[in-house]
Design a protein around this motif. Structure first.
Motif, mmCIF file in Angstrom:
data_model
loop_
_atom_site.group_PDB
_atom_site.id
_atom_site.type_symbol
_atom_site.label_atom_id
_atom_site.label_comp_id
_atom_site.label_asym_id
_atom_site.label_seq_id
_atom_site.Cartn_x
_atom_site.Cartn_y
_atom_site.Cartn_z
ATOM 1 N N TYR A 235 0.788 -1.224 0.000
ATOM 2 C CA TYR A 235 0.000 0.000 0.000
ATOM 3 C C TYR A 235 0.828 1.286 0.000
ATOM 4 C CZ TYR A 235 -4.134 -2.831 0.882
ATOM 5 O OH TYR A 235 -5.162 -3.738 0.766
ATOM 6 N N PHE B 105 -5.375 6.022 -5.644
ATOM 7 C CA PHE B 105 -4.131 6.339 -4.944
ATOM 8 C C PHE B 105 -4.042 7.828 -4.641
ATOM 9 C CE2 PHE B 105 -3.276 6.509 -9.480
ATOM 10 C CZ PHE B 105 -2.573 7.691 -9.643
ATOM 11 N N ASN C 82 -1.914 3.667 -1.567
ATOM 12 C CA ASN C 82 -3.111 3.112 -2.183
ATOM 13 C C ASN C 82 -4.253 3.205 -1.180
ATOM 14 O OD1 ASN C 82 -2.070 2.429 -4.664
ATOM 15 N ND2 ASN C 82 -1.425 0.393 -4.030
ATOM 16 N N ARG D 239 -7.093 0.511 -8.675
ATOM 17 C CA ARG D 239 -6.791 1.135 -7.394
ATOM 18 C C ARG D 239 -7.052 2.627 -7.450
ATOM 19 N NH1 ARG D 239 -1.216 3.211 -6.833
ATOM 20 N NH2 ARG D 239 -0.367 3.465 -8.913
#
Length: 741
Positions: free
Chosen positions: A167, A219, A208, A217
């Motif tokens: 992440y 971000f 993320n 995703r």
């Protein structure tokens, strides 16, 4: 300001509207964090609020505050990492209190259309890009305007991200361009055929926020950003620079269009790297001391008579077992010349200091190793002449670097290093007058060899290095007040040791043998002939009567099976303007020549082939205007280059190339007057395509290439005496042959 913020808010709304329309049901994602994309096909879109404050080379932006700008980025990724990207940026700032010669308002805009190539190695994701940049610069003072409208150019960039977890990541980006504008204004007067450059750095972190089932995703990124707009009509008419410094906040979405796949390129999980170019020994600490012996050269010859002076450099840091590290570098150099007294504008004393605090990412495959770095630079410049002082004290900036090495044995290697920074000083002095909000740049090149002298239990080692070194300090208050440059040239000797903090396997055991793309024979030779058709542009529009003119370039070399090679390049272009405009300050004829002798390292990165190069450049510059010559003859310098090629199949590819050099000439002419110890720089960018016409024997081939080309010749005695810039823009056509020996 309010209008720009509204743009940013509308952009955020469009990003998240797209997200709601495009995204499927959300769920946790358990594949690796992949800023470079992990799907077969995908689109992405992001919006960025960019908060920047202007700094100017001669302190002509006092009182400006930080203003918000907007950047929009969108693109398409292919399954093999090849993609296209579009970037639009606009920023404007104003300060009604800047009366007199000071700048009151600045507006800059860029639009990029480029091809991108994404690849992974271990936990590092990289994106290289090349393409077209539109750039527009407008500046307004009390009663005049300076503009470079509708500038067209070539842009190159490289982005690296280190994934800390699924992440979180840290990243660094560097981008540069060469721009040509056919029309503009200089202090309100129309000028034509102008040349300027742009550069951008970003250092920051990414998170993320939201993962989709199919690999998409959402971000968020935050970063420090620095920009440079250099040359042309910037400032009060002597080819100055504007720097923008601040921070950015970016939100975006990646949406896969196909089934999730595996990113291509280097996928070398689990190997250990170390602190330096040799990358041997795993995680550890290192410290080195360096004796740097340098002699100053100045763009307008204001440093005659100086001798080479020694200075210390200290380097220390830590590296973990996946190559991520932190490094500290301190350098302090000073020189005094008692011969330069009562000789205005000659320089009597120079003092320089830098401190770098940076993150590093080491990598090693086969006999190639490298270190990418990015971080903070403190830089201090002080110069003293005939009863005056020029200084830029306590400047802050962003610095990026790349180091590559080829290992012959476990103990012997060759290496090349390049570093570049954008610096911003709140206060300084110009010929004794206080200035504020100053901007300048620094650059460093090193080419040399390293030997390990002693290895001890646990994997530690003692090593020594010797190298040629060149430095550039450009812009700001350097010299006698008209945007000049200082160059340092000489050599270094370094001794250091690396102490492992954890036992790791050696590089040779960890590597899978990354070799050159062409492995059919032990040694291959090549020769190429190139027709280069270019037209000159000048930073202050002093080339209005010139036309496109052909020139020749010849390239020949050898390449071994492990990618190490040697190459010779010769180029010459000359032209006289044909429209009888060679009066006054307008340039009447030009002649430039370069000869490069360099080592090359070819690397196979999946569908990408990279060639890094470093070596010696001879450069010769001759300019004639109204009967008076400006010349920098028989200059010597260091040149580095990087070339990336994406192969669609065995016959068709696209490529991007960038080259830069620092040049030092012992003698020259400035408006016909002899000058000594001159310094200038050269840059080259090519973006194009290649086709193989015929293959023969064991790996031989005949091929042709077509490309857009831009060259920059900056500083020295170029132009009418105030360290100006010359560019050559056009195209090239090349035919060549590779044959096995």
């Amino acid at each position: 300001m309010v209008r720009t913020l509204r743009r940013v808010l509308r952009l955020r709304a469009s990003v998240f509207a797209c997200l709601c329309v495009c995204s499927p049901a959300l769920a946790a994602k358990d594949n690796a964090f992949a800023p470079a994309g992990a799907s077969d096909w995908g689109v992405y879109l992001s919006g960025e609020a960019v908060f920047l404050k202007p700094f100017q080379a001669e302190g002509e932006t006092p009182g400006f505050g930080t203003e918000a700008g907007v950047r929009v980025v969108g693109g398409l990724n292919g399954k093999d990492g090849l993609g296209v990207r579009f970037r639009w940026f606009e920023w404007n700032g104003s300060n009604a209190g800047n009366a007199g010669a000071f700048i009151e308002r600045i507006n800059v805009e860029t639009f990029d259309a480029e091809v991108t190539k994404r690849f992974h190695f271990a936990n590092v994701a990289a994106t290289a890009s090349a393409g077209y940049r539109y750039a527009d610069y407008r500046e307004f003072g009390l009663t005049d305007a300076d503009q470079m409208r509708h500038g067209h150019g070539l842009t190159l960039s490289l982005e690296l991200s280190h994934m800390l977890t699924d992440y979180f990541a840290v990243f660094g980006k560097a981008r540069g361009s060469l721009q040509a504008a056919r029309r503009g204004l200089d202090n309100g007067t129309p000028v034509t055929h102008q040349f300027f450059t742009t550069a951008e750095f970003q250092l920051g972190a990414e998170a993320n926020l939201w993962m989709f089932d199919n690999g998409g995703r959402v971000f968020l990124r935050g970063a420090v950003e620095a920009q440079a707009w250099s040359g042309g009509v910037i400032g009060d008419g002597d080819s100055e620079d504007v720097g923008l410094f601040g921070g950015t906040v970016q939100a975006g979405v990646d949406v896969p269009l196909g089934a999730q796949g595996v990113a291509r390129g280097l996928t070398t999980a689990g190997h250990n790297t170390s602190s330096g170019p040799s990358s041997q020994g795993g995680a550890g600490a290192f410290i080195a001391g360096e004796a740097v012996i340098l002699r100053p050269y100045q763009s307008e010859g204001e440093a005659p008579g100086f001798d080479a002076e020694a200075a210390p450099r200290v380097i220390a840091g830590l590296v973990n077992d996946d190559g991520l590290g932190i490094r500290f570098r301190w350098f302090d150099w000073s020189a005094f010349n008692p011969n330069n007294v009562a000789q205005p504008p000659f320089i009597e004393r120079i003092s320089l200091e830098t401190i770098d605090v940076e993150l590093t990412q080491s990598f090693a495959r086969g006999n190639l190793s490298g270190v990418a770095s990015a971080g903070y630079r403190y830089a201090d410049y002080r110069e003293f002449g005939f009863f005056d002082a020029d200084d830029m004290r306590n400047s802050n900036g962003l610095v990026v670097g790349l180091e590559l090495a080829h290992r012959f044995t476990d103990d012997i290697l060759l290496f090349g290093k390049g570093r570049y920074s954008l610096q911003y000083a709140s206060k300084g002095t110009e010929t004794g007058t206080p200035r504020s909000n100053l901007f300048f740049t620094t650059a460093e090149l090193q080419l040399g060899a390293e030997a390990t002298l002693w290895r001890f239990d646990g994997g530690g080692r003692v090593f020594v290095r010797g190298a040629a070194e060149a430095q550039s300090w450009s812009g700001g208050t350097i010299g006698d007040g008209d945007q000049e440059d200082l160059g340092l040239f000489g050599g270094t000797v370094l001794a250091g040791f690396h102490v492992p903090l954890a036992q790791g396997e050696s590089e040779a055991a960890a590597s899978a043998g990354l070799l050159a793309a062409d492995e059919e024979s032990e040694v291959r030779a090549f020769i190429e002939g190139e027709a280069v058709v270019v037209r000159p542009f000048h930073s202050e529009g002093e080339t209005p009567g010139f036309e496109f003119e052909p020139a020749a370039r010849v390239v020949a070399g050898l390449e071994s099976a492990d990618g190490l090679g040697a190459r010779v390049r010769w180029f010459q272009w000359d032209q006289a303007e044909r429209n009888n405009l060679g009066a006054g300050a307008v340039i009447a004829s030009l002649d430039v020549e370069t000869l490069d002798v360099e080592l090359t390292k070819k690397i196979n990165l999946g569908s990408v082939t990279a060639v890094a190069s470093g070596g010696y450049r001879y450069a010769d510059y001759r300019e004639f205007s109204n009967g008076t010559p400006d010349q920098m003859r028989n200059s010597n310098g260091l040149v580095v280059g990087l070339e990336l090629t994406h192969m669609f199949n065995d016959y068709i590819s696209i490529f991007g190339k960038g080259r830069a050099s620092m040049q030092f000439a012992s003698k020259g002419l400035d408006n016909g007057a002899p000058v000594t110890e001159l310094f200038f720089t050269t840059t080259e960018v090519q973006v194009g395509a290649e086709a193989t016409l015929w293959k023969f024997g064991d790996g031989g081939r005949v091929y042709v290439r077509g490309a857009g080309e831009a060259q920059g010749w900056s500083g020295g005695v170029i132009g009418d005496g105030d360290s100006e810039d010359l560019a050559l823009f056009g195209g090239s056509f090349r035919a060549g042959i590779h044959f096995p020996l």
